[in-house]
Design a protein around this motif. Structure first.
Motif, mmCIF file in Angstrom:
data_model
loop_
_atom_site.group_PDB
_atom_site.id
_atom_site.type_symbol
_atom_site.label_atom_id
_atom_site.label_comp_id
_atom_site.label_asym_id
_atom_site.label_seq_id
_atom_site.Cartn_x
_atom_site.Cartn_y
_atom_site.Cartn_z
ATOM 1 N N VAL A 139 0.856 -1.184 0.000
ATOM 2 C CA VAL A 139 0.000 0.000 0.000
ATOM 3 C C VAL A 139 0.893 1.235 0.000
ATOM 4 C CG1 VAL A 139 -1.843 1.250 1.188
ATOM 5 C CG2 VAL A 139 -1.759 -1.261 1.290
ATOM 6 N N VAL A 140 0.717 2.075 -1.002
ATOM 7 C CA VAL A 140 1.509 3.300 -1.100
ATOM 8 C C VAL A 140 1.087 4.266 0.004
ATOM 9 C CG1 VAL A 140 2.039 5.307 -2.552
ATOM 10 C CG2 VAL A 140 1.857 3.007 -3.570
ATOM 11 N N GLY A 141 2.087 4.875 0.655
ATOM 12 C CA GLY A 141 1.790 5.815 1.728
ATOM 13 C C GLY A 141 2.174 7.239 1.431
ATOM 14 N N ARG A 142 2.966 7.431 0.403
ATOM 15 C CA ARG A 142 3.458 8.771 0.090
ATOM 16 C C ARG A 142 3.492 8.931 -1.422
ATOM 17 N NH1 ARG A 142 9.250 9.730 2.400
ATOM 18 N NH2 ARG A 142 8.090 9.411 4.352
ATOM 19 N N ALA A 143 3.028 10.069 -1.917
ATOM 20 C CA ALA A 143 3.023 10.313 -3.363
ATOM 21 C C ALA A 143 4.446 10.472 -3.878
ATOM 22 C CB ALA A 143 2.196 11.553 -3.679
ATOM 23 N N GLY A 144 4.633 10.077 -5.142
ATOM 24 C CA GLY A 144 5.947 10.248 -5.750
ATOM 25 C C GLY A 144 5.914 9.947 -7.229
ATOM 26 N N SER A 145 6.899 10.485 -7.943
ATOM 27 C CA SER A 145 7.009 10.279 -9.388
ATOM 28 C C SER A 145 8.451 9.957 -9.757
ATOM 29 C CB SER A 145 6.578 11.537 -10.150
ATOM 30 O OG SER A 145 5.242 11.887 -9.859
ATOM 31 N N ASP A 146 8.631 9.111 -10.766
ATOM 32 C CA ASP A 146 9.955 8.780 -11.291
ATOM 33 C C ASP A 146 10.946 8.442 -10.173
ATOM 34 O OD1 ASP A 146 9.661 8.994 -14.175
ATOM 35 O OD2 ASP A 146 9.264 11.119 -13.799
ATOM 36 N N LEU A 147 10.523 7.561 -9.300
ATOM 37 C CA LEU A 147 11.320 7.206 -8.132
ATOM 38 C C LEU A 147 12.398 6.182 -8.478
ATOM 39 C CD1 LEU A 147 8.344 6.687 -5.664
ATOM 40 C CD2 LEU A 147 9.841 8.695 -5.769
ATOM 41 N N THR A 148 13.529 6.277 -7.810
ATOM 42 C CA THR A 148 14.488 5.185 -7.830
ATOM 43 C C THR A 148 13.983 4.088 -6.894
ATOM 44 O OG1 THR A 148 15.791 5.989 -5.947
ATOM 45 C CG2 THR A 148 16.357 6.857 -8.146
ATOM 46 N N VAL A 149 14.589 2.903 -6.993
ATOM 47 C CA VAL A 149 14.182 1.822 -6.097
ATOM 48 C C VAL A 149 14.438 2.207 -4.644
ATOM 49 C CG1 VAL A 149 14.616 -0.574 -5.449
ATOM 50 C CG2 VAL A 149 14.525 0.061 -7.868
ATOM 51 N N ALA A 150 15.579 2.831 -4.368
ATOM 52 C CA ALA A 150 15.891 3.241 -2.993
ATOM 53 C C ALA A 150 14.883 4.263 -2.481
ATOM 54 C CB ALA A 150 17.310 3.802 -2.926
ATOM 55 N N GLU A 151 14.535 5.217 -3.325
ATOM 56 C CA GLU A 151 13.546 6.220 -2.921
ATOM 57 C C GLU A 151 12.184 5.582 -2.713
ATOM 58 O OE1 GLU A 151 15.317 10.104 -5.354
ATOM 59 O OE2 GLU A 151 13.849 8.770 -6.293
ATOM 60 N N ALA A 153 11.301 2.760 -1.612
ATOM 61 C CA ALA A 153 11.123 2.028 -0.355
ATOM 62 C C ALA A 153 10.467 2.897 0.712
ATOM 63 C CB ALA A 153 12.474 1.507 0.131
ATOM 64 N N GLU A 154 10.729 4.191 0.671
ATOM 65 C CA GLU A 154 10.150 5.108 1.657
ATOM 66 C C GLU A 154 8.706 5.463 1.345
ATOM 67 O OE1 GLU A 154 11.771 5.941 4.425
ATOM 68 O OE2 GLU A 154 13.309 4.563 3.666
ATOM 69 N N HIS A 155 8.204 5.024 0.203
ATOM 70 C CA HIS A 155 6.839 5.343 -0.214
ATOM 71 C C HIS A 155 5.873 4.188 0.043
ATOM 72 C CE1 HIS A 155 7.660 9.178 -2.489
ATOM 73 N NE2 HIS A 155 8.887 8.715 -2.264
ATOM 74 N N ILE A 156 6.370 3.085 0.592
ATOM 75 C CA ILE A 156 5.521 1.934 0.904
ATOM 76 C C ILE A 156 5.166 1.987 2.380
ATOM 77 C CG2 ILE A 156 5.430 -0.575 1.069
ATOM 78 C CD1 ILE A 156 7.220 -0.654 -1.421
ATOM 79 N N ALA A 157 3.869 2.122 2.656
ATOM 80 C CA ALA A 157 3.415 2.273 4.036
ATOM 81 C C ALA A 157 3.188 0.943 4.731
ATOM 82 C CB ALA A 157 2.121 3.091 4.065
ATOM 83 N N GLY A 158 2.764 -0.062 3.991
ATOM 84 C CA GLY A 158 2.450 -1.343 4.608
ATOM 85 C C GLY A 158 1.881 -2.310 3.598
ATOM 86 N N PHE A 159 1.208 -3.345 4.115
ATOM 87 C CA PHE A 159 0.824 -4.464 3.273
ATOM 88 C C PHE A 159 -0.540 -5.025 3.665
ATOM 89 C CE2 PHE A 159 5.391 -4.175 3.618
ATOM 90 C CZ PHE A 159 5.796 -4.202 2.285
ATOM 91 N N VAL A 160 -1.153 -5.695 2.687
ATOM 92 C CA VAL A 160 -2.451 -6.319 2.906
ATOM 93 C C VAL A 160 -2.510 -7.577 2.048
ATOM 94 C CG1 VAL A 160 -3.572 -4.967 1.077
ATOM 95 C CG2 VAL A 160 -4.946 -5.886 2.958
#
Length: 312
Positions: A139-151, A153-160
């Motif tokens: 589940v995405v937790g933070r908006a973002g565009s053209d992200l690197t893989v490292a970046e 990781a900080e945009h994933i809030a959790g899982f279902v």
């Protein structure tokens, strides 16, 4: 933390689970994507409720809904053995295509088809070979565009837990046009009992993802099992690819794709079309993923398709 959504006398309500699996309601009128959009708001809101709000029903007594209504649903393919098994429905000698290792391919699924972990699921119109698909969704937790893989990781809030019900005959028919899947995936996607924040899984990190056992059963008979860390692509890689040339936003779902032996079509491709019967009304499909909960949905009759002809 673990967040659920349940039906209450005041309508749908988010709640946080305490250490005894009891629901503690969050303030009315909140939804998960809104809370995720404001960094730290979900944790602060849940912590306040745990300190001050009254205890509600136990998890196994609550009338649970899907934890969120996702604005978009991207379903990827990350388990190579599943990919090979599906391909053998069309070519008995098929192997994992080279493209599998080049891009984490996905299709857009229907967010309006989201159903709860215990809701009934109708057979799609015109479907004779109904199937399930055991997955985990980030589940995405933070908006973002053209992200690197490292970046990313900080945009994933959790899982279902994510069960993508599939009309296989409809799917394979429409994909002969080199489009889709569309109606083959349009009727129901069941989300698990709870949304689990990424920090809850930190101690189970393994390989591309997490060492969590996955199981799917039909009428309480185990059909398949796997572990989440058999994904060839990581969840941050999925988020990075999803954001390429566009954006991902809070509440978006990124499905892992079906795990090994996580659906009937993979088994049909590997062992023959009669290896196991497709789902029929009355069947009960259960999914389980360690630490993430699961789903248990009864299959019910659907509606017949209306005739549609060219030029109509």
């Amino acid at each position: 933390m673990r967040i659920v959504r349940h039906r209450s006398d005041q309508g749908p309500r988010l709640a946080v689970l305490d250490d005894e699996d009891v629901l503690i309601d969050l303030p009315a009128g909140l939804d998960l994507p809104t809370l995720l959009a404001d960094d730290g708001r979900l944790a602060d809101t849940a912590d306040t409720s745990l300190r001050t709000a009254a205890r509600g029903p136990a998890l196994d007594e609550a009338d649970l809904m899907a934890p969120l209504d996702p604005p978009t649903v991207r379903d990827f393919s990350t388990f190579p053995e599943h990919t090979a098994g599906i391909a053998r429905n069309l070519d008995s000698n098929a192997v994992v295509p080279e493209e599998f290792w080049e891009i984490p391919a996905f299709y857009f699924s229907n967010p309006y088809a989201t159903v709860g972990p215990h809701d009934d699921v109708p057979v799609p119109p015109g479907c004779e070979r109904f199937d399930f698909e055991l997955e985990v969704a980030a589940v995405v937790g933070r908006a973002g565009s053209d992200l690197t893989v490292a970046e990313a990781a900080e945009h994933i809030a959790g899982f279902v837990v994510f069960n993508d019900f599939s009309a296989r005959d409809v799917q394979f028919h429409e994909m002969r046009l080199r489009l889709g899947p569309a109606k083959g995936k349009d009727t129901a996607t069941s989300l698990g009992t709870m949304f689990v924040t990424a920090d809850e899984l930190r101690d189970r990190a393994s390989g591309t993802s997490y060492d969590l056992t996955m199981r799917v059963l039909v009428n309480d008979e185990e059909i398949g099992t796997d572990t989440v860390d058999n994904m060839a692509w990581s969840f941050p890689a999925l988020a990075a690819y999803a954001s390429r040339g566009t954006s991902i936003r809070p509440g978006d779902l990124l499905g892992s794709g079906t795990c090994r032996n996580g659906c009937l079509a993979e088994l049909w491709g590997r062992y023959g079309q009669d290896f196991r019967p497709p789902l029929r009304p009355g069947d009960v499909v259960t999914t389980e993923v360690e630490l993430l909960g699961g789903t248990r949905n009864r299959i019910v009759p659907g509606t017949p398709p209306h005739e549609i002809r060219p030029g109509a």
